[in-house]
Each structure stands twice: as C-alpha cells, then as structure tokens.
Design a protein around this motif. Sequence first.
Motif, PDB file in Angstrom:
ATOM      1  N   GLU A 168       1.210  15.325  -8.111  1.00  0.00           N
ATOM      2  CA  GLU A 168       0.580  14.135  -8.702  1.00  0.00           C
ATOM      3  C   GLU A 168       1.328  13.510  -9.868  1.00  0.00           C
ATOM      4  O   GLU A 168       0.778  12.676 -10.570  1.00  0.00           O
ATOM      5  N   MET A 169       2.571  13.901 -10.129  1.00  0.00           N
ATOM      6  CA  MET A 169       3.324  13.243 -11.199  1.00  0.00           C
ATOM      7  C   MET A 169       4.232  12.183 -10.576  1.00  0.00           C
ATOM      8  O   MET A 169       5.412  12.077 -10.875  1.00  0.00           O
ATOM      9  N   MET A 170       3.645  11.415  -9.664  1.00  0.00           N
ATOM     10  CA  MET A 170       4.314  10.309  -8.993  1.00  0.00           C
ATOM     11  C   MET A 170       3.275   9.214  -8.779  1.00  0.00           C
ATOM     12  O   MET A 170       2.149   9.493  -8.386  1.00  0.00           O
ATOM     13  N   ARG A 171       3.672   7.978  -9.090  1.00  0.00           N
ATOM     14  CA  ARG A 171       2.761   6.842  -8.940  1.00  0.00           C
ATOM     15  C   ARG A 171       3.469   5.677  -8.265  1.00  0.00           C
ATOM     16  O   ARG A 171       4.648   5.427  -8.509  1.00  0.00           O
ATOM     17  N   PRO A 172       2.734   4.929  -7.434  1.00  0.00           N
ATOM     18  CA  PRO A 172       3.313   3.707  -6.887  1.00  0.00           C
ATOM     19  C   PRO A 172       3.307   2.614  -7.956  1.00  0.00           C
ATOM     20  O   PRO A 172       2.477   2.622  -8.861  1.00  0.00           O
ATOM     21  N   TYR A 173       4.272   1.716  -7.859  1.00  0.00           N
ATOM     22  CA  TYR A 173       4.221   0.490  -8.657  1.00  0.00           C
ATOM     23  C   TYR A 173       4.709  -0.642  -7.781  1.00  0.00           C
ATOM     24  O   TYR A 173       5.395  -0.422  -6.781  1.00  0.00           O
ATOM     25  N   ARG A 174       4.328  -1.847  -8.129  1.00  0.00           N
ATOM     26  CA  ARG A 174       4.666  -2.998  -7.294  1.00  0.00           C
ATOM     27  C   ARG A 174       5.327  -4.062  -8.149  1.00  0.00           C
ATOM     28  O   ARG A 174       4.863  -4.372  -9.243  1.00  0.00           O
ATOM     29  N   ILE A 175       6.407  -4.630  -7.641  1.00  0.00           N
ATOM     30  CA  ILE A 175       7.054  -5.777  -8.268  1.00  0.00           C
ATOM     31  C   ILE A 175       6.594  -7.002  -7.493  1.00  0.00           C
ATOM     32  O   ILE A 175       6.856  -7.122  -6.295  1.00  0.00           O
ATOM     33  N   GLY A 176       5.872  -7.887  -8.171  1.00  0.00           N
ATOM     34  CA  GLY A 176       5.376  -9.101  -7.522  1.00  0.00           C
ATOM     35  C   GLY A 176       4.076  -8.868  -6.776  1.00  0.00           C
ATOM     36  O   GLY A 176       3.432  -7.823  -6.906  1.00  0.00           O
ATOM     37  N   PRO A 177       3.675  -9.864  -5.977  1.00  0.00           N
ATOM     38  CA  PRO A 177       2.384  -9.783  -5.269  1.00  0.00           C
ATOM     39  C   PRO A 177       2.433  -8.791  -4.105  1.00  0.00           C
ATOM     40  O   PRO A 177       3.505  -8.392  -3.656  1.00  0.00           O
ATOM     41  N   VAL A 178       1.242  -8.436  -3.634  1.00  0.00           N
ATOM     42  CA  VAL A 178       1.136  -7.567  -2.453  1.00  0.00           C
ATOM     43  C   VAL A 178       1.803  -8.276  -1.285  1.00  0.00           C
ATOM     44  O   VAL A 178       1.646  -9.483  -1.099  1.00  0.00           O
ATOM     45  N   GLN A 179       2.573  -7.518  -0.513  1.00  0.00           N
ATOM     46  CA  GLN A 179       3.238  -8.056   0.663  1.00  0.00           C
ATOM     47  C   GLN A 179       2.634  -7.430   1.907  1.00  0.00           C
ATOM     48  O   GLN A 179       2.045  -6.335   1.832  1.00  0.00           O
ATOM     49  N   PRO A 180       2.752  -8.061   3.045  1.00  0.00           N
ATOM     50  CA  PRO A 180       2.166  -7.499   4.277  1.00  0.00           C
ATOM     51  C   PRO A 180       2.633  -6.063   4.501  1.00  0.00           C
ATOM     52  O   PRO A 180       3.807  -5.734   4.338  1.00  0.00           O
ATOM     53  N   GLY A 181       1.680  -5.217   4.846  1.00  0.00           N
ATOM     54  CA  GLY A 181       1.997  -3.817   5.141  1.00  0.00           C
ATOM     55  C   GLY A 181       1.953  -2.879   3.942  1.00  0.00           C
ATOM     56  O   GLY A 181       2.031  -1.674   4.109  1.00  0.00           O
ATOM     57  N   GLN A 182       1.822  -3.418   2.736  1.00  0.00           N
ATOM     58  CA  GLN A 182       1.751  -2.546   1.552  1.00  0.00           C
ATOM     59  C   GLN A 182       0.326  -2.080   1.357  1.00  0.00           C
ATOM     60  O   GLN A 182      -0.622  -2.830   1.539  1.00  0.00           O
ATOM     61  N   PRO A 183       0.166  -0.817   0.930  1.00  0.00           N
ATOM     62  CA  PRO A 183      -1.185  -0.365   0.589  1.00  0.00           C
ATOM     63  C   PRO A 183      -1.682  -1.060  -0.662  1.00  0.00           C
ATOM     64  O   PRO A 183      -0.892  -1.589  -1.449  1.00  0.00           O
ATOM     65  N   ASP A 184      -2.986  -1.079  -0.866  1.00  0.00           N
ATOM     66  CA  ASP A 184      -3.572  -1.709  -2.056  1.00  0.00           C
ATOM     67  C   ASP A 184      -3.232  -0.949  -3.303  1.00  0.00           C
ATOM     68  O   ASP A 184      -3.232   0.215  -3.383  1.00  0.00           O
TER      69      ASP A 184
END
Length: 163
Positions: free
Chosen positions: A147-163
């Motif tokens: 659990e010492m790993m987290r998702p991050y997103r650059i920009g808006p959600v793109q098709p196929g990406q989890p929420d």
Amino acid sequence: TRQVAMIEKAAVGFDAADEPVEGPVEALLGIVDEGVWMERLWMDPVTENPAVGATEVWEMYNTTGDAHPMHIHEITFEVVNRQDILIDEETQTVQVTGSPIPAEPWENGFKDTVIAYPGQVTRVRARYNTPGQFVWHCHIVEHEDNEMMRPYRIGPVQPGQPD
C-alpha cells in the motif's frame, strides 16, 4: 504546492518469550490537509491530479521512522529542500519547524527518485506535461507491495482509466 504523506501503521504482537512488542505492520501513502495526515489506499480515488503543463511543488511529509526512496513515474523533478517536522501521532498532525535545508550536492539536476528522510518534509518541483494516469510510490519493494503506492493523474480522466 501539493502535500502528501508517508504513513506507517503499528500494531502489538508477541515475541518468542510471549512478551508484547510493537512494530510496523503497514506502510501507506496519503495526503496532508491543514496539517492533518490522512491515509489513502491504492483503491481510493486519485487525490493527486496536476493539470497538463502545470508546475507543482510536492511536499512529501515523512511521518515514519524510516527513510523512503520516493519515485514519481513519468516526470523528472528537482529536489528543492527539506525541513524538519514535528509529528503528533495522537492527533495525526505535522508541523513544519526550523529552517529549510538545501538539497544535497548529489541531488542537483533532474531526478525521478528522492530519499525522504524520517521526521522531515522533502520538497520536489516538477512540470507535468504528459497526460495520463501513472503512479508514485516508495521504491522499497516490500513497501510498494504493501500500500505504499498511489495512482496519480496528469490532466482529465481519459477513456479506460479507473476513477
């Protein structure tokens, strides 16, 4: 500026002599909001979401007793500085204290991993140019698997990406 945290949960177990001992059982990442650290799990929604082209300083608050090699995928960053923090485990709060400590000479230039020392906030500055969903994590395998790993997103959600 974005405030994130390294967090360690402890529990009581028993040694070979059946004596109670306390030790770490889970390494986590999270956020800091108004001085309070809050853990986030891998499956929790994305909390780090820089805009495409944004330059951000990430303040990595290390509330654990260990140094962690922190890695952010898809970008390179500059180590800005470090500063001591006061940690109150009871209230799960951190407070910056003292003066900033400059980056070490070997930390000059662009990096993708930085050592976050215990009891300090480590500041890194990066430009987020590539849209998509990536991860940031501790580079100790046992920690990123725990659990010492987290998702991050650059920009808006793109098709196929989890929420």
